[in-house]
Scaffold this motif. Structure first.
Motif, mmCIF file in Angstrom:
data_model
loop_
_atom_site.group_PDB
_atom_site.id
_atom_site.type_symbol
_atom_site.label_atom_id
_atom_site.label_comp_id
_atom_site.label_asym_id
_atom_site.label_seq_id
_atom_site.Cartn_x
_atom_site.Cartn_y
_atom_site.Cartn_z
ATOM 1 N N PRO A 167 0.815 -1.016 -0.053
ATOM 2 C CA PRO A 167 0.029 0.101 -0.119
ATOM 3 C C PRO A 167 0.907 1.334 0.250
ATOM 4 N N GLY A 168 0.398 2.194 -0.821
ATOM 5 C CA GLY A 168 1.274 3.375 -1.165
ATOM 6 C C GLY A 168 1.942 3.505 -2.514
ATOM 7 N N ALA A 169 2.313 2.404 -2.725
ATOM 8 C CA ALA A 169 3.340 2.187 -3.989
ATOM 9 C C ALA A 169 2.395 2.569 -5.210
ATOM 10 N N GLY A 170 1.141 2.286 -5.256
ATOM 11 C CA GLY A 170 0.398 2.647 -6.376
ATOM 12 C C GLY A 170 -0.022 4.129 -6.549
ATOM 13 N N HIS A 171 -0.014 4.967 -5.337
ATOM 14 C CA HIS A 171 -0.155 6.343 -5.545
ATOM 15 C C HIS A 171 1.289 6.917 -5.734
ATOM 16 N N THR A 172 2.309 6.224 -5.459
ATOM 17 C CA THR A 172 3.729 6.732 -5.724
ATOM 18 C C THR A 172 3.926 6.778 -7.069
ATOM 19 N N MET A 173 3.496 5.441 -7.962
ATOM 20 C CA MET A 173 3.498 5.377 -9.219
ATOM 21 C C MET A 173 2.807 6.139 -10.037
ATOM 22 N N LYS A 174 1.590 6.285 -9.459
ATOM 23 C CA LYS A 174 0.470 7.341 -10.193
ATOM 24 C C LYS A 174 1.028 8.724 -10.255
ATOM 25 N N LEU A 175 1.496 9.194 -9.313
ATOM 26 C CA LEU A 175 2.098 10.729 -9.078
ATOM 27 C C LEU A 175 3.308 10.742 -10.009
ATOM 28 N N LEU A 176 4.240 9.801 -10.305
ATOM 29 C CA LEU A 176 5.254 9.639 -11.068
ATOM 30 C C LEU A 176 4.724 9.870 -12.644
ATOM 31 N N ASN A 177 3.729 9.088 -12.788
ATOM 32 C CA ASN A 177 3.241 8.849 -14.224
ATOM 33 C C ASN A 177 2.560 10.270 -14.402
ATOM 34 N N ASN A 178 1.879 10.953 -13.564
ATOM 35 C CA ASN A 178 1.282 12.226 -13.832
ATOM 36 C C ASN A 178 2.480 13.418 -14.029
ATOM 37 N N PHE A 179 3.581 13.055 -13.075
ATOM 38 C CA PHE A 179 4.628 14.236 -13.334
ATOM 39 C C PHE A 179 4.990 14.126 -14.740
ATOM 40 N N LEU A 180 5.127 13.016 -15.398
ATOM 41 C CA LEU A 180 5.731 12.722 -16.830
ATOM 42 C C LEU A 180 4.704 13.646 -17.606
ATOM 43 N N SER A 181 3.588 13.204 -17.529
ATOM 44 C CA SER A 181 2.473 13.747 -18.491
ATOM 45 C C SER A 181 2.546 15.237 -18.258
ATOM 46 N N LEU A 182 2.265 15.714 -17.050
ATOM 47 C CA LEU A 182 2.118 17.254 -16.931
ATOM 48 C C LEU A 182 3.363 18.051 -17.230
ATOM 49 N N GLY A 183 4.527 17.424 -16.776
ATOM 50 C CA GLY A 183 5.712 17.958 -17.230
ATOM 51 C C GLY A 183 5.973 18.021 -18.687
ATOM 52 N N TYR A 184 5.480 17.189 -19.600
ATOM 53 C CA TYR A 184 5.351 17.123 -21.042
ATOM 54 C C TYR A 184 4.394 18.381 -21.490
ATOM 55 N N ALA A 185 3.259 18.422 -20.907
ATOM 56 C CA ALA A 185 2.554 19.568 -21.065
ATOM 57 C C ALA A 185 3.043 20.836 -20.961
ATOM 58 N N ALA A 186 3.830 21.149 -19.972
ATOM 59 C CA ALA A 186 4.749 22.235 -19.690
ATOM 60 C C ALA A 186 5.812 22.444 -20.703
ATOM 61 N N ILE A 187 6.557 21.244 -21.049
ATOM 62 C CA ILE A 187 7.476 21.457 -22.221
ATOM 63 C C ILE A 187 7.015 21.922 -23.519
ATOM 64 N N TYR A 188 5.972 21.130 -23.851
ATOM 65 C CA TYR A 188 5.218 21.396 -25.127
ATOM 66 C C TYR A 188 4.902 22.855 -25.321
ATOM 67 N N SER A 189 4.096 23.358 -24.285
ATOM 68 C CA SER A 189 3.856 24.684 -24.167
ATOM 69 C C SER A 189 4.931 25.745 -24.457
ATOM 70 N N GLU A 190 5.749 25.511 -23.777
ATOM 71 C CA GLU A 190 7.286 26.233 -23.719
ATOM 72 C C GLU A 190 7.568 26.190 -25.384
ATOM 73 N N ALA A 191 7.648 24.977 -25.619
ATOM 74 C CA ALA A 191 8.369 24.845 -26.939
ATOM 75 C C ALA A 191 7.442 25.709 -28.170
ATOM 76 N N LEU A 192 6.257 25.477 -28.008
ATOM 77 C CA LEU A 192 5.364 26.109 -28.948
ATOM 78 C C LEU A 192 5.404 27.666 -28.687
ATOM 79 N N ALA A 193 5.687 28.077 -27.439
ATOM 80 C CA ALA A 193 5.804 29.517 -27.357
ATOM 81 C C ALA A 193 6.947 30.118 -27.837
ATOM 82 N N ILE A 194 8.173 29.339 -27.849
ATOM 83 C CA ILE A 194 9.514 29.748 -28.275
ATOM 84 C C ILE A 194 9.482 29.972 -29.741
ATOM 85 N N GLY A 195 8.605 28.897 -30.183
ATOM 86 C CA GLY A 195 8.512 28.692 -31.898
ATOM 87 C C GLY A 195 7.715 29.775 -32.275
#
Length: 306
Positions: A167-195
């Motif tokens: 117990p707890g490992a599921g929520h840890t993995m989910k947070l890491l998964n969401n960190f990846l997707s939300l981090g990608y959204a931030a990177i895509y947004s910045e890349a689009l703005a710079i472009g």
């Protein structure tokens, strides 16, 4: 399946489809009233029983699935007046499918184990459409005995079940998964703005990235908004994203981890929510970053093209 009585709290956007599939697999199902009556009434029409409180549900169920927003809501459902713990008996299994705080999950599992109650985490990957079709993925934190009991229930709504630890490992993995997707959204947004600063349009950007090594499912849903203005391309609010990133940075703080990028990503979503965009969906973070950089938002580009 008929001997395992299942309760479900949180029959909203994701929960309705999950509960529907639990019913379809032959489990007797109790659901709790929801501010949106339509999903409750649909499930009752399909054979579910409606209860008025978590305590009423816990008195009559073997397994209870929670599909609520996060840690405060989990605590309220458990400990609130007429909460689950008011009537819970030894042998009850609770499956928390929310994206919650791993430290809370670990503490709850230890506390409830003393009462003979198994508290397990099974946060989800997927969309409301996949919830309706029973094709979610689940990251499960549970001990061996509890997993044997809850796996068939989770299997009713998840086609991919990965047991990731205690117990707890599921929520840890989910947070890491969401960190990846939300981090990608931030990177895509910045890349689009710079472009955009030098005239590289979202369409040109996409023509290079799509189909290449940096393409992925999340990129495609994100670009569904950035290219076409589809606000429902990824139905997950910026406020929820900020909450998840707070949980990621809390976890980093609690474990003493150096966490440069997660703090920056969290601050972007905090800023977006503070500026009034909390109810918008994650791909719309691109507009917040565009405004910060003085380049046109997706909506402004669409209007200019008309």
């Amino acid at each position: 399946m008929g001997d395992v009585r299942v309760g479900f709290i949180g029959v909203g956007l994701m929960g309705h489809g999950m509960a529907k599939n639990i019913l379809a697999k032959g489990f007797p199902l109790s659901v709790m009233g929801h501010r949106n009556r339509a999903p409750v009434e649909d499930l009752v029409a399909k054979g579910a029983r409606e209860v008025k409180s978590p305590a009423e549900m816990a008195a009559d169920c073997d397994v209870i699935v929670l599909c609520v927003t996060g840690a405060p809501q989990v605590e309220a459902v458990l400990r609130g007046e007429s909460g689950i713990l008011a009537t819970a008996k030894a042998g009850l299994h609770i499956i928390d499918t929310s994206t919650s705080e791993p430290t809370l999950t670990i503490a709850l599992a230890a506390e409830l184990a003393g009462r003979g109650i198994a508290f397990c985490d099974a946060p989800l990957g997927g969309t409301p459409v996949q919830a309706e079709s029973g094709a979610l993925s689940a990251m499960v934190g549970a001990d061996d005995a509890a997993f044997a009991v809850i796996e068939p229930v989770i299997g009713a709504f998840a086609s991919r079940i990965v047991r990731v630890g205690a117990p707890g490992a599921g929520h840890t993995m989910k947070l890491l998964n969401n960190f990846l997707s939300l981090g990608y959204a931030a990177i895509y947004s910045e890349a689009l703005a710079i472009g955009a600063k030098v005239g590289v349009t979202a369409q040109v950007f996409d023509s290079v990235i799509r189909g290449g090594r940096m393409d992925c499912g999340f990129y495609q849903t994100f670009m569904g908004y950035a290219l076409d203005g589809d606000v429902n391309a990824h139905r997950f609010t910026i406020a929820n994203a900020h909450k998840d990133m707070r949980y990621v940075t809390n976890l980093a703080t609690n474990t003493g981890a150096a966490a440069f990028l997660s703090a920056t990503v969290k601050n972007l979503y905090a800023t977006a929510e503070g500026l009034g965009s909390g109810s918008k969906n994650v791909p719309q973070i691109a507009d917040v970053v565009a405004q910060m950089n003085g380049v046109p938002t997706v909506e402004e580009r669409k209007k200019a093209a008309e």
